[in-house]
Design an enzyme around this catalytic site. Structure first.
Site, PDB file in Angstrom:
ATOM      1  N   GLU A 122       0.840  -1.195   0.000  1.00  0.00           N
ATOM      2  CA  GLU A 122       0.000   0.000   0.000  1.00  0.00           C
ATOM      3  C   GLU A 122       0.877   1.247   0.000  1.00  0.00           C
ATOM      4  O   GLU A 122       2.106   1.159   0.108  1.00  0.00           O
ATOM      5  CB  GLU A 122      -0.949  -0.014   1.206  1.00  0.00           C
ATOM      6  CG  GLU A 122      -1.949  -1.170   1.155  1.00  0.00           C
ATOM      7  CD  GLU A 122      -2.889  -1.206   2.330  1.00  0.00           C
ATOM      8  OE1 GLU A 122      -3.910  -1.900   2.238  1.00  0.00           O
ATOM      9  OE2 GLU A 122      -2.613  -0.557   3.358  1.00  0.00           O
ATOM     10  N   HIS A 245      -8.951  10.016   3.680  1.00  0.00           N
ATOM     11  CA  HIS A 245      -8.673   8.904   2.765  1.00  0.00           C
ATOM     12  C   HIS A 245      -8.949   9.384   1.346  1.00  0.00           C
ATOM     13  O   HIS A 245      -9.999   9.964   1.079  1.00  0.00           O
ATOM     14  CB  HIS A 245      -9.527   7.684   3.097  1.00  0.00           C
ATOM     15  CG  HIS A 245      -9.009   6.433   2.479  1.00  0.00           C
ATOM     16  ND1 HIS A 245      -9.111   6.179   1.128  1.00  0.00           N
ATOM     17  CD2 HIS A 245      -8.369   5.358   3.008  1.00  0.00           C
ATOM     18  CE1 HIS A 245      -8.549   5.006   0.863  1.00  0.00           C
ATOM     19  NE2 HIS A 245      -8.105   4.490   1.987  1.00  0.00           N
ATOM     20  N   ARG A 291      -0.935   9.038   1.689  1.00  0.00           N
ATOM     21  CA  ARG A 291      -2.329   9.480   1.571  1.00  0.00           C
ATOM     22  C   ARG A 291      -2.494  10.994   1.563  1.00  0.00           C
ATOM     23  O   ARG A 291      -3.381  11.514   0.877  1.00  0.00           O
ATOM     24  CB  ARG A 291      -3.152   8.880   2.716  1.00  0.00           C
ATOM     25  CG  ARG A 291      -3.376   7.391   2.564  1.00  0.00           C
ATOM     26  CD  ARG A 291      -4.150   6.823   3.725  1.00  0.00           C
ATOM     27  NE  ARG A 291      -4.404   5.397   3.527  1.00  0.00           N
ATOM     28  CZ  ARG A 291      -5.001   4.619   4.416  1.00  0.00           C
ATOM     29  NH1 ARG A 291      -5.404   5.133   5.562  1.00  0.00           N
ATOM     30  NH2 ARG A 291      -5.199   3.334   4.165  1.00  0.00           N
ATOM     31  N   HIS A 352     -10.976  10.290   7.504  1.00  0.00           N
ATOM     32  CA  HIS A 352     -10.778   8.850   7.701  1.00  0.00           C
ATOM     33  C   HIS A 352     -10.127   8.490   9.022  1.00  0.00           C
ATOM     34  O   HIS A 352     -10.538   7.536   9.667  1.00  0.00           O
ATOM     35  CB  HIS A 352      -9.911   8.321   6.548  1.00  0.00           C
ATOM     36  CG  HIS A 352      -9.659   6.853   6.581  1.00  0.00           C
ATOM     37  ND1 HIS A 352     -10.682   5.931   6.504  1.00  0.00           N
ATOM     38  CD2 HIS A 352      -8.513   6.134   6.678  1.00  0.00           C
ATOM     39  CE1 HIS A 352     -10.170   4.703   6.534  1.00  0.00           C
ATOM     40  NE2 HIS A 352      -8.859   4.801   6.662  1.00  0.00           N
ATOM     41  N   ARG A 387      -0.533   9.246   8.725  1.00  0.00           N
ATOM     42  CA  ARG A 387      -0.495   7.815   9.014  1.00  0.00           C
ATOM     43  C   ARG A 387      -0.212   7.007   7.761  1.00  0.00           C
ATOM     44  O   ARG A 387      -0.862   7.200   6.735  1.00  0.00           O
ATOM     45  CB  ARG A 387      -1.823   7.355   9.615  1.00  0.00           C
ATOM     46  CG  ARG A 387      -1.878   5.847   9.881  1.00  0.00           C
ATOM     47  CD  ARG A 387      -3.177   5.447  10.524  1.00  0.00           C
ATOM     48  NE  ARG A 387      -4.290   5.478   9.598  1.00  0.00           N
ATOM     49  CZ  ARG A 387      -4.652   4.470   8.814  1.00  0.00           C
ATOM     50  NH1 ARG A 387      -3.954   3.350   8.803  1.00  0.00           N
ATOM     51  NH2 ARG A 387      -5.703   4.581   8.021  1.00  0.00           N
ATOM     52  N   SER A 392      -2.509   1.279  11.489  1.00  0.00           N
ATOM     53  CA  SER A 392      -3.464   1.585  12.555  1.00  0.00           C
ATOM     54  C   SER A 392      -3.911   0.341  13.311  1.00  0.00           C
ATOM     55  O   SER A 392      -3.893   0.319  14.549  1.00  0.00           O
ATOM     56  CB  SER A 392      -4.678   2.319  11.979  1.00  0.00           C
ATOM     57  OG  SER A 392      -5.209   1.609  10.877  1.00  0.00           O
TER      58      SER A 392
END
Length: 534
Positions: A122, A245, A291, A352, A387, A392
């Site tokens: 990711e 997000h 992100r 998000h 983040r 998370s």
């Protein structure tokens, strides 16, 4: 456990996601009597809806040092290196504990014929290190933890219960160091406030994304733990860093449906309405940029072109591959007459994740004796200014483990407070103007979206703070005069957290990570966390 007005436990855990339930199981397995409060039904937390997975080093070509480095880069210079090292170093055994509880992650067969975990990649990760269960990892984790906790003899789970406020020793006149001794809790089924006495209390209430008009979060994400800890005297940090997000589905029938970052990890493109890609105009990492970069790029293109959305496209990948890796998303989109294998998917950014929160140490201890905070409600230093994907759930698991270890050493030395004073509602009435709550609710979320969103300015923040001050006066007056309701409790907490978010944003005189302000577009040379004290 029969319904009564007072409950007693060794540990009271407020929140029932991955952090709260993993902690409850670890404590209960060591003989502790644990009460878990769930604000809604157990399946309704953010964990259940998490799609992507859990980051941990399981591949032999990967390393903890690489995981640490990727996290530090994504955090834009504001991560606490010790915290990042602590969490990454304890990732594997905490994920293995989860596997031992029965969570099944996807596997594949290597070229050597050996079965291994299928690891996806990711944004921000330099290696494939995301363990996942198709595209419903959170559901697999939550259901497994629910099955374990609801059948454990040392755990009492109470659903549809809203914590109202923490009870501290100083509040009820006890001598000695100020510490938490319990909580008042609104039982929604019985419509009454109950009292909970405990030796240790853990906030695992999640984040505060519901403060924004558009969010990927379930309705319960109203910043309750942050607000309660602040009112009890705890410091908070870095609340200006609200992660948006990049890819929330833009559709009137599914306003908070998340399209996992793993789609981009497996090759999905971000496109303008004319079909052209745009991410490489903003970052050499393209769709796999962190992100904050991707969300700002999408927001920029939407505003520049005057369009309501951008598009996510994975139609160039084989249909079988897409359906196999993203079965839940595929079926959900089909129900909305969108085909993931052939169509461009309309998307826009949405609130998000709350990167800041209640300040804690490596065991989840807050400023208040006996009070812990774990998961999204806390500020550990892991996330910094942004983040990194799939860190998370990992943070929840690691702090569920580390907090359990500390609590188990604390409990033998602690005594329960004597019977706590009952909740007094003798001077309040039933409200006949609940429309006020709804109006204030909508007003708050709208101006937070417009003034304290992806792009900010000093003037916008000042305007937001003025509106918040007015709302606080109205909400406090309403709270003092009328009986409790779920919406009133959430609005009270959201208004408090909104104030803290804006104050943190006004303190930061630079643009970094998730905080971008038109008045201070550059970065300072020595950034520090933004810390607020009551």
């Amino acid at each position: 456990m029969p319904a009564r007005s007072e409950y007693v436990s060794d540990v009271l855990i407020i929140g029932s996601g991955a952090a709260g339930l993993s902690l409850a199981l670890r404590l209960a397995s060591s003989g502790c009597k644990v009460v878990v409060l769930s604000k809604e039904l157990l399946q309704e937390g953010a964990t259940f809806y998490a799609q992507g997975g859990i980051a941990a080093v399981f591949d032999e070509t990967d390393s903890i040092a690489s995981h640490v480095n990727d996290t530090l880069i994504a955090g834009a210079g504001l991560c606490d290196p010790q915290s990042v090292e602590f969490i990454a170093s304890n990732a594997r055994h905490c994920v293995q504990w989860l596997i031992d509880q029965g969570v099944v992650f996807d596997t594949e067969t290597s070229t050597m014929g050996k079965e291994r975990y299928h690891l996806t990649r990711e944004g921000g990760h330099s290696h494939r290190r995301i363990l996942h269960s198709a595209d419903t990892t959170g559901k697999a984790v939550q259901n497994t933890l629910i099955s374990k906790t609801t059948t454990h003899p040392n755990i009492c789970v109470k659903e549809r219960c809203n914590a109202v406020d923490l009870i501290t020793s100083s509040k009820i006149g006890l001598p000695g160091t100020k510490r938490v001794v319990g909580a008042y809790v609104w039982n929604r089924e019985l419509e009454r406030v109950e009292t909970f006495r405990t030796k240790a209390l853990v906030l695992a209430t999640g984040g505060a994304a519901k403060v924004y008009q558009y969010t990927t979060n379930p309705d319960i994400s109203s910043g309750d733990g942050i607000a309660m800890a602040w009112r009890a005297g705890c410091r908070v940090a870095n609340l200006e860093f609200n992660q948006f997000h990049p890819t929330c589905l833009f559709h009137p029938s599914a306003r908070n449906f998340l399209l996992t970052e793993a789609l981009r990890g497996e090759g999905a493109y971000l496109k303008r309405p004319d079909g052209s890609r745009f991410m490489f105009d903003f970052d050499p990492r393209g769709e796999l940029a962190p992100r904050d970069v991707v969300a700002r790029a999408i927001d920029h293109e939407m505003k520049r072109l005057g369009t309501d959305c951008m598009y996510l496209d994975i139609s160039h990948k084989p249909a079988d591959f897409v359906i196999q890796h993203f079965p839940m998303i595929y079926e959900k989109l089909l129900s909305l007459d969108i085909n993931l294998t052939t169509d461009k998917i309309p998307i826009l950014p949405a609130a998000h994740y709350t990167c800041g929160g209640v300040m804690v140490d490596q065991h989840g201890r807050t400023d208040l004796d006996g009070l812990y905070a774990i998961g999204e409600v806390s500020y550990t230093g892991l996330h910094g200014a942004n983040r990194m994907a799939s860190n998370s759930l990992l943070e929840c698991l690691v702090y569920g483990w580390s907090a359990a270890q500390d609590i188990l050493t604390l409990l033998p030395r602690e005594k329960l407070a004597d019977k706590l004073p009952k909740w007094d509602e003798s001077r309040v009435d039933n409200s006949d103007e609940r429309v006020i709550i709804q109006h204030n609710w909508h007003e708050l979320r709208l101006f937070m979206w417009n003034y304290v969103g992806i792009e900010r300015s000093t003037k916008r923040l000042e305007r937001a703070l003025r509106r918040i001050n007015i709302l606080q006066q109205e909400v406090n007056e309403y709270y003092a005069n009328f009986r409790l309701s779920n919406n009133l409790l959430e609005l009270r907490n959201l208004v408090q957290v909104a104030e803290l978010i804006v104050r943190c944003a006004m303190e930061r005189k630079e643009s970094r990570g998730l905080h971008y302000t038109l008045d201070y577009p550059n970065q300072v040379s020595s950034p520090q966390p933004t810390i607020l004290a009551p």
